[in-house]
Write an enzyme that holds these catalytic residues in place. Structure first.
Site, PDB file in Angstrom:
ATOM      1  N   ASP A  40       9.525 -28.391   9.457  1.00 24.63           N
ATOM      2  CA  ASP A  40       9.341 -29.345   8.369  1.00 24.63           C
ATOM      3  C   ASP A  40      10.502 -30.321   8.250  1.00 24.63           C
ATOM      4  OD1 ASP A  40       7.112 -27.981   7.973  1.00 24.63           O
ATOM      5  OD2 ASP A  40       7.606 -27.157   6.012  1.00 24.63           O
ATOM      6  N   TYR A  43      10.327 -32.946  10.864  1.00 21.76           N
ATOM      7  CA  TYR A  43       9.215 -33.837  10.570  1.00 21.76           C
ATOM      8  C   TYR A  43       9.609 -34.826   9.468  1.00 21.76           C
ATOM      9  CZ  TYR A  43       4.597 -35.390   9.041  1.00 21.76           C
ATOM     10  OH  TYR A  43       3.520 -36.161   8.695  1.00 21.76           O
ATOM     11  N   ASP A  44      10.204 -34.278   8.406  1.00 22.73           N
ATOM     12  CA  ASP A  44      10.634 -35.142   7.300  1.00 22.73           C
ATOM     13  C   ASP A  44      11.623 -36.187   7.791  1.00 22.73           C
ATOM     14  OD1 ASP A  44       9.074 -33.794   5.525  1.00 22.73           O
ATOM     15  OD2 ASP A  44      10.668 -32.472   4.824  1.00 22.73           O
ATOM     16  N   SER A  89      -0.457 -38.434  -1.010  1.00 24.61           N
ATOM     17  CA  SER A  89       0.656 -37.563  -0.692  1.00 24.61           C
ATOM     18  C   SER A  89       1.812 -37.919  -1.629  1.00 24.61           C
ATOM     19  CB  SER A  89       0.980 -37.836   0.764  1.00 24.61           C
ATOM     20  OG  SER A  89       2.170 -37.258   1.096  1.00 24.61           O
ATOM     21  N   LEU A  90       2.924 -37.222  -1.507  1.00 23.82           N
ATOM     22  CA  LEU A  90       4.064 -37.508  -2.381  1.00 23.82           C
ATOM     23  C   LEU A  90       5.263 -37.907  -1.540  1.00 23.82           C
ATOM     24  CD1 LEU A  90       3.800 -34.415  -4.754  1.00 23.82           C
ATOM     25  CD2 LEU A  90       3.240 -36.775  -5.325  1.00 23.82           C
ATOM     26  N   GLU A 121       6.555 -28.864 -11.405  1.00 25.92           N
ATOM     27  CA  GLU A 121       5.640 -27.819 -10.921  1.00 25.92           C
ATOM     28  C   GLU A 121       6.066 -27.315  -9.544  1.00 25.92           C
ATOM     29  OE1 GLU A 121       1.874 -29.823 -10.886  1.00 25.92           O
ATOM     30  OE2 GLU A 121       2.110 -30.543 -12.951  1.00 25.92           O
ATOM     31  N   LYS A 123       6.050 -26.579  -5.848  1.00 23.36           N
ATOM     32  CA  LYS A 123       5.232 -27.209  -4.802  1.00 23.36           C
ATOM     33  C   LYS A 123       4.676 -26.115  -3.902  1.00 23.36           C
ATOM     34  CE  LYS A 123       5.300 -31.039  -1.530  1.00 23.36           C
ATOM     35  NZ  LYS A 123       4.619 -30.370  -0.439  1.00 23.36           N
ATOM     36  N   ASP A 125       2.995 -24.132  -1.010  1.00 22.20           N
ATOM     37  CA  ASP A 125       2.942 -24.416   0.418  1.00 22.20           C
ATOM     38  C   ASP A 125       1.653 -23.868   1.010  1.00 22.20           C
ATOM     39  OD1 ASP A 125       3.748 -25.455   2.755  1.00 22.20           O
ATOM     40  OD2 ASP A 125       5.302 -23.978   3.168  1.00 22.20           O
ATOM     41  N   ARG A 144      -8.176 -32.359   2.358  1.00 21.98           N
ATOM     42  CA  ARG A 144      -7.647 -33.707   2.197  1.00 21.98           C
ATOM     43  C   ARG A 144      -8.012 -34.609   3.371  1.00 21.98           C
ATOM     44  NH1 ARG A 144      -1.351 -35.096   1.256  1.00 21.98           N
ATOM     45  NH2 ARG A 144      -1.174 -34.516   3.425  1.00 21.98           N
ATOM     46  N   GLU A 180      -4.338 -26.448  -4.742  1.00 23.69           N
ATOM     47  CA  GLU A 180      -3.861 -25.903  -3.474  1.00 23.69           C
ATOM     48  C   GLU A 180      -4.488 -24.534  -3.215  1.00 23.69           C
ATOM     49  OE1 GLU A 180      -1.611 -28.063  -2.259  1.00 23.69           O
ATOM     50  OE2 GLU A 180      -0.416 -27.021  -0.750  1.00 23.69           O
ATOM     51  N   TYR A 232      -3.863 -28.375  -9.888  1.00 21.00           N
ATOM     52  CA  TYR A 232      -2.750 -29.133 -10.449  1.00 21.00           C
ATOM     53  C   TYR A 232      -3.033 -30.607 -10.707  1.00 21.00           C
ATOM     54  CZ  TYR A 232      -1.874 -29.579  -5.378  1.00 21.00           C
ATOM     55  OH  TYR A 232      -1.994 -29.761  -4.031  1.00 21.00           O
ATOM     56  N   LYS A 296       6.199 -34.882 -12.071  1.00 19.10           N
ATOM     57  CA  LYS A 296       5.206 -35.917 -12.378  1.00 19.10           C
ATOM     58  C   LYS A 296       5.481 -36.454 -13.767  1.00 19.10           C
ATOM     59  CE  LYS A 296       1.769 -33.176  -9.967  1.00 19.10           C
ATOM     60  NZ  LYS A 296       0.632 -32.247 -10.096  1.00 19.10           N
ATOM     61  N   LYS A 320      12.332 -31.417  -2.278  1.00 18.91           N
ATOM     62  CA  LYS A 320      12.217 -30.330  -1.291  1.00 18.91           C
ATOM     63  C   LYS A 320      13.426 -29.403  -1.338  1.00 18.91           C
ATOM     64  CE  LYS A 320       8.493 -31.312   1.295  1.00 18.91           C
ATOM     65  NZ  LYS A 320       8.604 -31.449   2.703  1.00 18.91           N
ATOM     66  N   CYS A 414      23.715 -15.724  37.898  1.00 23.03           N
ATOM     67  CA  CYS A 414      22.511 -15.347  37.164  1.00 23.03           C
ATOM     68  C   CYS A 414      22.583 -13.871  36.793  1.00 23.03           C
ATOM     69  CB  CYS A 414      21.285 -15.620  38.033  1.00 23.03           C
ATOM     70  SG  CYS A 414      19.779 -14.939  37.334  1.00 23.03           S
ATOM     71  N   CYS A 417      19.687 -11.912  38.916  1.00 20.40           N
ATOM     72  CA  CYS A 417      19.638 -11.733  40.372  1.00 20.40           C
ATOM     73  C   CYS A 417      21.000 -11.921  41.031  1.00 20.40           C
ATOM     74  CB  CYS A 417      18.613 -12.679  40.993  1.00 20.40           C
ATOM     75  SG  CYS A 417      19.162 -14.387  41.033  1.00 20.40           S
ATOM     76  N   CYS A 432      19.933 -20.898  37.475  1.00 21.96           N
ATOM     77  CA  CYS A 432      20.050 -19.930  38.554  1.00 21.96           C
ATOM     78  C   CYS A 432      19.509 -20.576  39.815  1.00 21.96           C
ATOM     79  CB  CYS A 432      19.229 -18.694  38.183  1.00 21.96           C
ATOM     80  SG  CYS A 432      18.719 -17.697  39.575  1.00 21.96           S
ATOM     81  N   CYS A 438      14.750 -14.750  42.618  1.00 24.98           N
ATOM     82  CA  CYS A 438      15.208 -14.213  41.330  1.00 24.98           C
ATOM     83  C   CYS A 438      14.003 -13.586  40.636  1.00 24.98           C
ATOM     84  CB  CYS A 438      15.797 -15.322  40.466  1.00 24.98           C
ATOM     85  SG  CYS A 438      16.155 -14.775  38.781  1.00 24.98           S
TER      86      CYS A 438
END
Ligand code: IVH
Length: 690
Positions: A40, A43-44, A89-90, A121, A123, A125, A144, A180, A232, A296, A320, A414, A417, A432, A438
């Site tokens: 996450d 991604y954010d 989305s938020l 509230e 959030k 998941d 959604r 949710e 919600y 909100k 978050k 290695c 091996c 290696c 190996c």
């Protein structure tokens, strides 16, 4: 993270293109396949970067920008539901300063100095749902989807415990509630435990388990899973009979919808901060996962005045949680050897609870990372877990270090091996040099060969591969396909003995029969899977697909590689020079060619099949586009060419059939003329398509 302060326009454009693709890929993995591969936080970060770049260069905002859409397109098998009021989305915030800015921007917008009340509230998941009631009767449920079109999950919602099918009392004629669906931590653990016992897929986290359980075409499966839900917010409503978020929550509670008991009204910014701190402290004790807190604006009048940005409301934001951390001892640094010989260090930790999850291993990335952080065996370290990713060591507590701890020396041989492990200049990874001698590399290659995206042979799991390798039953991929023959009962005078697999512990006639069946079934394989199965360095599923699409059949690909036709390979969009070198390198190794030789005698590699229109004059031709196209966008032109069965390349060579030249075409056009390649105008190109 790149520094965008000094970024120039050209670079920004490239970054935005990269981000659009990357975020879309991540969205599809997350929303459609329920198998996220980005954590996450990462991604954010990508989304943030995209927003920041767009804010700086608004004229570079792309048609396909992630900021223009919510979530991902729906999985096609589900019936579609049009959402008259889009599910938005938020925006995310991550610290107190950003919270302060959020509150301030609202006050500025409303031109007031007075405190604003918020509903704070947890959030949840899970995944959001929408449920439409007409005259108090539940008629339609939806996910959604992309925000405007969702998937029909009416039947799935109906089987969730406590989901009201009829509403008692006075409700608006049209009444759409939203909230949710989630799975509690304990139900998630129980589900995974049961799945493990019956060899089924394990879910990465409760969110994926909830999504995988709800989005089932057969609602009887949903019914068997323990799902929960809260409400919600609302969507389409014929008459809004509440004046605030608080009143709405009371209203739905009165209708017997579950609402989160930790929802709280905060009268000022300080209250918001306190509720955030309080929730972080209680987070691990909650029976379900939350990933932040949603604020909100409480008063609907104010919400209305504040309105919306493209994708998100101005009156709400998601704060978050930071990643979770804990302190523990590093017991050992273990070196794992991968399929391509890469030596990867792994940290064995004294097991520690990080935000409700017992962590005993962490990734150490590579040699330099250990050196940079001066990580030593025996150190006390800070471990961080963010989202679904493998935990990481973020720092060493030097003041707790024993005086006699020795600096960690990365092995130059290695550990499996004993061959030299060398590190090429500019490479972060030590490898290696044992190749297939190996044992660990050989085993990892075999595991890759039978994996789901490759030959997909059920019954040859990691453990079985390891055992069969150790007992000399399977040493190379080809041995898989002679297994049945070698297992046949022998007559009295035969020299060789039967393998007698059914006599092995854990095996019987039935399971051995099933294994052979799976092996035989796998012999028919698509070109892209076969290429992927070879385990060429850097060639993942996507690259294998690109290669298959370009060469259409294995012979052509292999011949080109043996002739070291790197130029052509690099001309494929998405394949860089380093990757091309690795691919050619693979075909230089005699032992790889030997295995391929044997394999192609027993397996049937299907040519790449795309629905192409044979009547098109472009089928099988290689086209290069150059200059500014006026009739189509580049992508459009490319996709028209591809769907006409042509190959699109980015450089002009002897293998080019047509060059389509737009306005102010330059060097490529010149080269085409020099080489005597047919040059087409956009109109001529269009005429040749069907
Ligand atoms: S309100 C217009 N409230 O977070 C705002 N969302 O990033 C609509 N979520 O898609 C959403 N708990 O899946 C809202 N108490 C809550 C929430 C919540 C979890 C999720 C929801 C939404 C996402 C937004």
């Amino acid at each position: 993270m790149i520094d965008i302060r000094n970024i120039d326009e050209e670079n920004a454009k490239k970054q935005l293109e990269f981000l659009a693709k990357e975020i879309e890929k991540a969205d599809i993995a997350y929303y459609q396949n329920d198998e996220p591969y980005l954590d996450d936080a990462k991604y954010d970060e990508l989304r943030h970067l995209n927003n920041a770049l767009e804010a700086k260069f608004p004229h570079l905002i792309r048609e396909d920008s992630p900021s223009r859409r919510v979530g991902a397109k729906v999985k096609s098998e589900f019936k579609k539901v049009e959402l008259n009021v889009p599910m938005l989305s938020l925006a995310d915030i991550f610290n107190d300063d950003e919270l302060h800015d959020f509150v301030l921007s609202i006050k500025r917008f409303l031109n007031t100095n007075e405190d604003i009340s918020f509903s704070a509230e947890p959030k949840m998941d899970g995944l959001s749902f929408s449920a439409m009631y007409e005259k108090g009767v539940f008629v339609r449920g939806s996910t959604r989807g992309d925000g405007k079109i969702g998937e029909d999950i009416t039947e799935n919602l109906k089987v969730i415990k406590g989901f009201p099918l009829y509403l008692e009392g006075e409700v608006p004629e049209i009444f759409e509630v939203r909230g949710e669906v989630f799975m509690s931590k304990s139900d998630f653990l129980a589900l995974n435990e049961a799945n493990e016992k019956s060899n089924k897929k394990l879910f990465a986290n409760p969110r994926n388990a909830a999504a995988g359980s709800l989005r089932q075409l057969d609602a009887r499966i949903t019914e068997k899973r323990n799902l929960s839900f809260v409400v919600y917010t609302w969507g389409e409503v014929s008459k809004v009979v509440w004046n605030s978020q608080e009143e709405f929550l009371e209203f739905v509670k009165g209708l017997s919808f579950p609402v989160n008991p930790y929802n709280k009204i905060c009268k000022c910014e300080k209250d918001l901060l306190n509720s955030f701190k309080e929730l972080i402290e209680n987070r691990a004790q909650l029976p379900y996962d939350i990933d932040g807190i949603v604020y909100k604006v409480n008063d609907l009048e104010l919400q209305k005045r504040l309105g919306f940005l493209t994708r998100t409301p101005r009156w709400a934001v998601a704060h978050k949680f930071p990643a979770e951390k804990a302190i523990t001892r590093l017991n050992n640094i273990r070196i794992q050897v991968g399929r391509t010989g890469a030596l990867t260090p792994v940290a064995d930790l004294e097991p520690v609870n990080v935000g409700g999850v017992l962590v005993s291993h962490a990734t150490l990335h590579n040699e330099d990372e250990i050196k940079r952080k001066d990580i030593r065996i025996g150190d006390m370290v800070v471990v961080q877990r963010a989202g679904d990713v493998i935990p990481q060591i973020i720092e060493v507590l030097f003041d707790k270090r024993d005086k006699d701890l020795e600096e960690f020396k990365f092995p130059e041989f290695c550990p499996e091996c004993g061959a030299h492990a060398i590190r090429e200049e500019d490479e972060a990874i030590r490898r290696c040099t044992g190749g297939l001698t190996c044992p660990q590399q050989a085993v990892e290659r075999l595991k890759h060969f039978v994996s789901r995206e490759a030959f997909n042979i059920e019954g040859l799991g990691d453990k079985v591969i390891e055992e069969f390798y150790k007992d000399n039953i399977i040493k190379t991929p080809f041995d898989i396909f002679t297994l049945e023959e070698r297992n046949r009962p022998r007559d009295l005078f035969s020299f060789e003995e039967s393998l007698g697999l059914e006599k092995r512990e854990g095996w019987g006639t039935k399971s051995v029969g099933k294994l052979f069946e799976a092996i035989n079934k796998s012999k028919k394989i698509s070109l892209q899977k076969f290429i992927y199965a070879l385990g060429i360095r850097q060639v993942g599923v996507a690259t294998a697909y690109l290669i298959a699409k370009y060469y259409h059949n294995f012979r052509d690909f292999m011949n080109a590689m043996i002739e070291k036709d790197i130029a052509l390979l690099i001309s494929i969009d998405g394949i860089g020079s380093q990757m091309a070198l690795d691919i050619v390198e693979f075909f230089k190794e005699q032992h790889n060619l030997d295995v391929i030789d044997k394999l192609i005698k027993v397996v049937e590699i299907e040519d790449f099949n795309e629905v192409i229109n044979e009547a098109s004059k472009l089928t099988g031709k290689t086209i290069v586009f150059t200059g500014t196209l006026t009739k189509f966008t580049r992508n459009e032109a490319k996709s028209i060419a591809l769907s006409n069965g042509a190959k699109v390349s980015s450089s002009v060579s002897g293998a080019t059939d047509f060059v389509v030249a737009g306005e102010s075409a330059g060097s490529k056009l010149k080269k085409a003329e020099e080489l005597g390649i047919t040059v087409l105008t956009e109109d001529e190109f269009e005429e040749m398509t069907v």
